[in-house]
Design a protein around this motif. Structure first.
Motif, PDB file in Angstrom:
ATOM      1  N   ARG A  49      38.669  32.847  47.463  1.00 14.18           N
ATOM      2  CA  ARG A  49      38.310  32.223  46.185  1.00 14.18           C
ATOM      3  C   ARG A  49      37.017  31.429  46.318  1.00 14.18           C
ATOM      4  O   ARG A  49      36.162  31.487  45.442  1.00 14.18           O
ATOM      5  CB  ARG A  49      39.449  31.343  45.679  1.00 14.18           C
ATOM      6  CG  ARG A  49      40.594  32.144  45.124  1.00 14.18           C
ATOM      7  CD  ARG A  49      41.662  31.241  44.476  1.00 14.18           C
ATOM      8  NE  ARG A  49      42.936  31.928  44.568  1.00 14.18           N
ATOM      9  CZ  ARG A  49      43.862  31.713  45.488  1.00 14.18           C
ATOM     10  NH1 ARG A  49      43.694  30.780  46.395  1.00 14.18           N
ATOM     11  NH2 ARG A  49      44.977  32.416  45.505  1.00 14.18           N
TER      12      ARG A  49
ATOM     13  N   HIS B  76      33.886  33.395  46.146  1.00 15.24           N
ATOM     14  CA  HIS B  76      33.658  34.044  44.843  1.00 15.24           C
ATOM     15  C   HIS B  76      34.387  35.382  44.704  1.00 15.24           C
ATOM     16  O   HIS B  76      33.821  36.357  44.217  1.00 15.24           O
ATOM     17  CB  HIS B  76      32.159  34.196  44.562  1.00 15.24           C
ATOM     18  CG  HIS B  76      31.403  32.927  44.745  1.00 15.24           C
ATOM     19  ND1 HIS B  76      31.551  31.842  43.899  1.00 15.24           N
ATOM     20  CD2 HIS B  76      30.533  32.535  45.703  1.00 15.24           C
ATOM     21  CE1 HIS B  76      30.791  30.856  44.325  1.00 15.24           C
ATOM     22  NE2 HIS B  76      30.161  31.241  45.412  1.00 15.24           N
ATOM     23  N   HIS B  77      35.639  35.401  45.123  1.00 13.08           N
ATOM     24  CA  HIS B  77      36.515  36.556  44.924  1.00 13.08           C
ATOM     25  C   HIS B  77      37.757  36.089  44.155  1.00 13.08           C
ATOM     26  O   HIS B  77      38.879  36.146  44.668  1.00 13.08           O
ATOM     27  CB  HIS B  77      36.923  37.186  46.261  1.00 13.08           C
ATOM     28  CG  HIS B  77      35.772  37.722  47.041  1.00 13.08           C
ATOM     29  ND1 HIS B  77      35.138  38.891  46.705  1.00 13.08           N
ATOM     30  CD2 HIS B  77      35.130  37.235  48.119  1.00 13.08           C
ATOM     31  CE1 HIS B  77      34.156  39.119  47.563  1.00 13.08           C
ATOM     32  NE2 HIS B  77      34.124  38.118  48.421  1.00 13.08           N
ATOM     33  N   PRO B  78      37.563  35.629  42.910  1.00 11.76           N
ATOM     34  CA  PRO B  78      38.686  35.071  42.157  1.00 11.76           C
ATOM     35  C   PRO B  78      39.735  36.109  41.757  1.00 11.76           C
ATOM     36  O   PRO B  78      40.845  35.747  41.376  1.00 11.76           O
ATOM     37  CB  PRO B  78      38.013  34.475  40.909  1.00 11.76           C
ATOM     38  CG  PRO B  78      36.779  35.299  40.739  1.00 11.76           C
ATOM     39  CD  PRO B  78      36.326  35.628  42.141  1.00 11.76           C
ATOM     40  N   GLN B  79      39.404  37.386  41.870  1.00 10.72           N
ATOM     41  CA  GLN B  79      40.344  38.433  41.489  1.00 10.72           C
ATOM     42  C   GLN B  79      41.494  38.579  42.493  1.00 10.72           C
ATOM     43  O   GLN B  79      42.510  39.192  42.191  1.00 10.72           O
ATOM     44  CB  GLN B  79      39.625  39.783  41.292  1.00 10.72           C
ATOM     45  CG  GLN B  79      39.024  40.377  42.538  1.00 10.72           C
ATOM     46  CD  GLN B  79      37.659  39.809  42.951  1.00 10.72           C
ATOM     47  OE1 GLN B  79      37.209  38.782  42.455  1.00 10.72           O
ATOM     48  NE2 GLN B  79      36.995  40.487  43.867  1.00 10.72           N
ATOM     49  N   VAL B  80      41.358  38.001  43.684  1.00 12.96           N
ATOM     50  CA  VAL B  80      42.436  38.055  44.679  1.00 12.96           C
ATOM     51  C   VAL B  80      43.416  36.923  44.368  1.00 12.96           C
ATOM     52  O   VAL B  80      43.089  35.752  44.487  1.00 12.96           O
ATOM     53  CB  VAL B  80      41.885  37.917  46.123  1.00 12.96           C
ATOM     54  CG1 VAL B  80      43.021  37.896  47.129  1.00 12.96           C
ATOM     55  CG2 VAL B  80      40.905  39.034  46.429  1.00 12.96           C
ATOM     56  N   GLU B  81      44.618  37.302  43.965  1.00 13.06           N
ATOM     57  CA  GLU B  81      45.610  36.302  43.584  1.00 13.06           C
ATOM     58  C   GLU B  81      46.382  35.747  44.762  1.00 13.06           C
ATOM     59  O   GLU B  81      46.750  34.578  44.772  1.00 13.06           O
ATOM     60  CB  GLU B  81      46.570  36.902  42.558  1.00 13.06           C
ATOM     61  CG  GLU B  81      45.887  37.234  41.238  1.00 13.06           C
ATOM     62  CD  GLU B  81      46.833  37.833  40.231  1.00 13.06           C
ATOM     63  OE1 GLU B  81      48.026  38.018  40.553  1.00 13.06           O
ATOM     64  OE2 GLU B  81      46.364  38.119  39.117  1.00 13.06           O
TER      65      GLU B  81
END
Length: 81
Positions: free
Chosen positions: A26, A29-34
């Motif tokens: 996160r 800048h990889h907010p798509q990884v939950e």
């Protein structure tokens, strides 16, 4: 013949390392990884003389008795002929 064994923590066990990795992603800048669950991966090369059923039994026995801690871990496997 090769067996691929994947060992992960049971879903009921807190995966602190997985959470740390998810937080780092996160921040990068990889907010798509939950969420992230980490584990171990083993490749076992088995004797070609084993039958499919014997190979499967051997892999299950090795995974459950040697590669995992059954209290906190579980495993899946795939055997390539």
């Amino acid at each position: 013949m090769r067996a691929h064994v994947y060992v992960t923590l049971k879903t009921t066990v807190l995966d602190a390392q997985g959470q740390t990795i998810a937080n780092a992603l996160r921040r990068l800048h990889h907010p798509q990884v939950e969420s992230v669950r980490q584990g171990k991966y083993f490749v076992l090369t088995l004797a070609d003389t084993l039958t499919g059923d014997a190979a499967e039994a051997e892999v299950k026995r090795i995974a459950s008795e040697v590669l995992t801690n059954p209290v906190i871990e579980e495993f899946t496997y795939k055997i390539d002929a």
